[in-house]
Every structure is written in C-alpha cells, then in structure tokens.
Write an enzyme that holds these catalytic residues in place. Structure first.
Site: not given
Length: 154
Positions: A60, A91
């Site tokens: 991510e 993330c």
C-alpha cells in the site's frame, strides 16, 4: 465484479493479485496493491519489505508513493486503493493522509489489520480522512494465497 473483467489487465484486483503473486515469488508476504482513478491504474506494487530491508515497504505504501509521484500531488483525491489484505495501522494512516476516496480489500486480517480489526483506524476521532471501505472482495482467493505462502515457510 463481473467475471469477464476479472482477468483483464485493466481490472485493479487482478493486477493487485498479480503483484501479490510476484511478491510471494520474491519471498515476500503476498500482498499486492493498486491505485486507480477513473478506471485507469495509476500505480501498482507488491510487498518489498525483505528486498528493500525496509519495514515500511508494504504494498500500500509503495503504491501510494508511486501514485503521488505520477500525479505530482501528495493528495490522491478521486483515487481508489485495491489491496489483497486488510491494511495495517501504518497503511491505514497513509490512506487517510493521501485522501484516497475508496479502499477495497480482500482478506480480513484479525491479527494485524487496522480497518475492521484492531484500532479501526478510520473510526478514530483523530483520523484526518476516512475513505469509503469495502472489504471481503475475492477474500477466499487472498486467504488461500496467504495460507499457502506461510505453509511453505513451515
């Protein structure tokens, strides 16, 4: 998601799964992420924690960095993130700071996830921005990939 687009090069989840498979081949935890806007894939990445010797090199984070560079803006307004595993707290924070519009994820992560599990980052009063969240998309496929990867390590 219609079956006819599932294997399409333009299908964000198919690309995320391809990135996850490539990560597994490199010995990384098989997680892949894609950022798309207006039906176009802007960035894609798989985990590179081991390869980069970088604990922040989650799929991510790498996809967000690449998309921000491509767009020339740290705010990814109108962009959506597709990821094969529920994001962790780090993330989730990056998703919030990037102002991503939507988050789509496959497998839930009861141990390390921070969206529907753990701290439930987007529900915190200190969260700057909360995307729309859709979980469980192609969950069994992602779960099987992760199970097989970790089974192979034992």
């Amino acid at each position: 998601m219609p079956d006819k687009t599932r294997n399409s090069e333009k299908d964000p989840f198919s690309r995320a799964f391809a990135e996850a498979a490539a990560a597994a081949e490199r010995g990384e935890t098989p997680v892949g992420a894609v950022i798309a806007r207006d039906g176009e894939i802007i960035a894609a990445a798989g985990n590179r924690v081991v390869a980069d010797h970088d604990p922040t090199a989650h799929a991510e984070i790498l996809a967000i960095r690449a998309a921000a560079k491509t767009l020339g803006n740290e705010r990814l307004n109108g962009c959506d993130l597709y990821v094969t595993l529920e994001p962790c707290a780090m993330c989730a924070a990056a998703v919030s700071f990037a102002r991503l519009r939507r988050l789509y994820f496959s497998a839930a992560d009861p141990k390390g996830g921070a969206v529907e599990h753990g701290p439930r980052f987007f529900a915190q009063p200190t969260c700057h921005h909360s995307p729309e969240v859709y979980g469980g998309i192609r969950e069994s496929e992602s779960s099987a990939m992760l199970r097989n990867f970790f089974k192979g390590l034992r």
